[in-house]
Design an enzyme around this catalytic site. Structure first.
Site, PDB file in Angstrom:
ATOM      1  N   ALA A  39       0.837  -1.212   0.000  1.00 35.76           N
ATOM      2  CA  ALA A  39       0.000   0.000   0.000  1.00 35.76           C
ATOM      3  C   ALA A  39       0.868   1.257   0.000  1.00 35.76           C
ATOM      4  O   ALA A  39       0.586   2.223  -0.728  1.00 35.76           O
ATOM      5  CB  ALA A  39      -0.923  -0.017   1.215  1.00 35.76           C
ATOM      6  N   SER A  90      17.680  -4.111  15.379  1.00 29.45           N
ATOM      7  CA  SER A  90      19.016  -3.541  15.193  1.00 29.45           C
ATOM      8  C   SER A  90      19.592  -2.973  16.488  1.00 29.45           C
ATOM      9  O   SER A  90      19.025  -2.043  17.068  1.00 29.45           O
ATOM     10  CB  SER A  90      18.954  -2.426  14.138  1.00 29.45           C
ATOM     11  OG  SER A  90      20.206  -1.794  14.045  1.00 29.45           O
ATOM     12  N   ASP A 145       1.389  -8.199  18.886  1.00 30.10           N
ATOM     13  CA  ASP A 145       1.086  -8.016  20.312  1.00 30.10           C
ATOM     14  C   ASP A 145      -0.087  -7.057  20.587  1.00 30.10           C
ATOM     15  O   ASP A 145      -0.625  -7.042  21.690  1.00 30.10           O
ATOM     16  CB  ASP A 145       2.324  -7.494  21.061  1.00 30.10           C
ATOM     17  CG  ASP A 145       3.515  -8.429  20.937  1.00 30.10           C
ATOM     18  OD1 ASP A 145       3.294  -9.633  20.704  1.00 30.10           O
ATOM     19  OD2 ASP A 145       4.659  -7.955  21.072  1.00 30.10           O
ATOM     20  N   ALA A 204     -11.847 -20.937  26.549  1.00 34.97           N
ATOM     21  CA  ALA A 204     -10.908 -21.420  27.577  1.00 34.97           C
ATOM     22  C   ALA A 204     -11.498 -21.207  28.974  1.00 34.97           C
ATOM     23  O   ALA A 204     -12.331 -20.330  29.184  1.00 34.97           O
ATOM     24  CB  ALA A 204      -9.578 -20.691  27.443  1.00 34.97           C
ATOM     25  N   ARG A 263      -0.873 -31.065  31.010  1.00 34.42           N
ATOM     26  CA  ARG A 263       0.053 -30.970  29.891  1.00 34.42           C
ATOM     27  C   ARG A 263       0.279 -29.492  29.538  1.00 34.42           C
ATOM     28  O   ARG A 263      -0.541 -28.631  29.873  1.00 34.42           O
ATOM     29  CB  ARG A 263      -0.501 -31.674  28.645  1.00 34.42           C
ATOM     30  CG  ARG A 263      -0.553 -33.179  28.741  1.00 34.42           C
ATOM     31  CD  ARG A 263       0.838 -33.812  28.778  1.00 34.42           C
ATOM     32  NE  ARG A 263       0.761 -35.257  28.751  1.00 34.42           N
ATOM     33  CZ  ARG A 263       0.566 -36.039  29.807  1.00 34.42           C
ATOM     34  NH1 ARG A 263       0.403 -35.496  31.005  1.00 34.42           N
ATOM     35  NH2 ARG A 263       0.535 -37.352  29.681  1.00 34.42           N
TER      36      ARG A 263
HETATM   37  O1  F6P Z   1       6.758  -8.584  19.497  1.00 32.19           O
HETATM   38  C1  F6P Z   1       6.363  -9.710  18.792  1.00 32.19           C
HETATM   39  C2  F6P Z   1       6.860 -10.958  19.465  1.00 32.19           C
HETATM   40  O2  F6P Z   1       6.399 -12.071  18.732  1.00 32.19           O
HETATM   41  C3  F6P Z   1       6.476 -11.109  20.935  1.00 32.19           C
HETATM   42  O3  F6P Z   1       5.158 -11.534  21.120  1.00 32.19           O
HETATM   43  C4  F6P Z   1       7.518 -12.066  21.412  1.00 32.19           C
HETATM   44  O4  F6P Z   1       7.756 -11.902  22.796  1.00 32.19           O
HETATM   45  C5  F6P Z   1       8.740 -11.679  20.628  1.00 32.19           C
HETATM   46  O5  F6P Z   1       8.275 -10.996  19.480  1.00 32.19           O
HETATM   47  C6  F6P Z   1       9.604 -12.823  20.210  1.00 32.19           C
HETATM   48  O6  F6P Z   1      10.711 -12.297  19.540  1.00 32.19           O
HETATM   49  P1  F6P Z   1      11.776 -13.167  18.742  1.00 32.19           P
HETATM   50  O7  F6P Z   1      11.157 -13.582  17.445  1.00 32.19           O
HETATM   51  O8  F6P Z   1      12.913 -12.236  18.546  1.00 32.19           O
HETATM   52  O9  F6P Z   1      12.094 -14.358  19.590  1.00 32.19           O
END
Ligand code: F6P
Length: 339
Positions: A39, A90, A145, A204, A263
């Protein structure tokens, strides 16, 4: 005599004209990032701007990994997960020297403005960069997130929620068959949106989330509610956490309530992959168009969000505050819905 000058004319007078924009994706990839790149590219070209695709986030900006994008470079990507621009977290860009290099590359390449698609850390980086250098930066909320403030949803969140739902539905089959309690760990970093809403969507029995960590012991609350005898299984969705993830709670139940068969399932990175949902494709497309429009309108240093179905400009400082509230009533409803 005082003459009224409309805002858009004022902007044209004082704003240096933007000719070339750079676009990058940064931080964790999120489904829908490609739709956003598409986009941005097409909206920019439609408005007579050149577009430079910057690879591997800020890392690629510092190291000049840049290619001019034509409209065909973004063909056939709207339905693809991940990001064609690649991404990185980075370290160099967190340093003054790194950002100076990035600025020099932008000047050498004639890039007048930057569009950053990423989460909290990425937009915080853009904020600092924009404070140090006179470069208009626009952010797009790209993270599974959903933890950026000022926008109802972030790119990737809806797809991930659906991915979690599909996984938990499958886990439920085996949980029912064996009459087990499953602790299912989901991503979200410090935010409980994925946990809360996947818990609602999967029926859940409980969700253990960071926003509730100061309240009463969440495991005790769940067990204390009693597990109905006629229920064949229980699913507890747990937000990831270095100390108190799904493993921690499962261990506790094993020790404190050995009568339960327990589990753990940690969904991990499969939550970030896959083709984006219709919702994410549309959201990313609208935000991408909004980002280019914002630059044309003379906006700088804002994140583009959507609130109540309207495009909004959110100052970086407000977007990255990390205090986006979970809906308390939705959380409380879980105990009713799982009776
Ligand atoms: O911010 C996105 C995310 O997937 C979070 O939910 C998770 O804590 C983190 O990134 C995991 O990061 P990486 O892929 O660097 O392990």
């Amino acid at each position: 005599m005082c003459t009224f000058v409309p805002a858009y004319i004022q902007k044209n007078i004082i704003m240096p004209k933007i000719k070339t924009i750079g676009v990058l994706t940064s931080g964790g990839d999120a489904p829908g990032m490609n739709a956003a790149i598409r986009a941005v590219t097409r909206a920019a070209i439609a408005n007579g701007l050149r577009v430079m695709g910057i690879y591997r986030g800020y890392e690629g900006l510092i190291n000049d990994e840049i290619k001019e994008f034509r409209t065909e470079d973004v063909s056939g990507i709207i339905g693809r997960g991940g990001t064609i621009l690649k991404t990185a977290r980075s370290k160099d860009f967190t340093t003054v020297e790194g950002r100076e290099k990035a600025y020099k590359v932008m000047m050498d390449r004639g890039i007048d403005a930057l569009i950053v698609i990423g989460g909290n850390g990425s937009l915080s980086g853009a904020r600092i960069f924009a404070q140090e250098y006179d470069i208009p930066c626009i952010g797009l909320p790209g993270t599974i997130d959903n933890d950026l403030s000022g926008t109802d949803l972030t790119i990737g969140y809806d797809t991930t929620l659906n991915t979690i739902m599909e996984c938990v539905d499958k886990i439920r089959d085996t949980a029912n068959s064996h009459q087990r309690i499953f602790f299912v760990e989901v991503m979200g970093r410090d935010a409980g949106f994925l946990a809360q809403n996947s818990a609602i969507a999967t029926g859940a029995e409980a969700a253990i989330i960071p926003e509730d960590s100061t309240a009463a012991d969440q495991l005790e609350q769940f067990i204390g509610r009693g597990i109905r005898k006629s229920k064949s299984s229980s699913i507890v969705i747990v937000s990831e956490s270095p100390k108190c993830g799904a493993m921690y709670y499962a261990e506790r139940v094993r020790k404190e309530y050995p009568e339960f068969d327990v589990r753990v399932s940690i969904l991990g990175h499969l939550q970030r992959g896959g083709s984006p949902s219709a919702g994410d494709r549309i959201l990313a497309s609208r935000l991408g168009l909004g980002a280019v429009q914002a630059l044309l309108d003379g906006q700088r240093n804002v994140m583009i969000g959507i609130r109540n179905d309207e495009i909004v400009y959110v100052p970086f400082s407000a977007a990255v505050k990390s205090d986006k509230p979970l809906k308390r009533d939705v959380l409380d409803a879980l105990s009713v819905l799982s009776l």
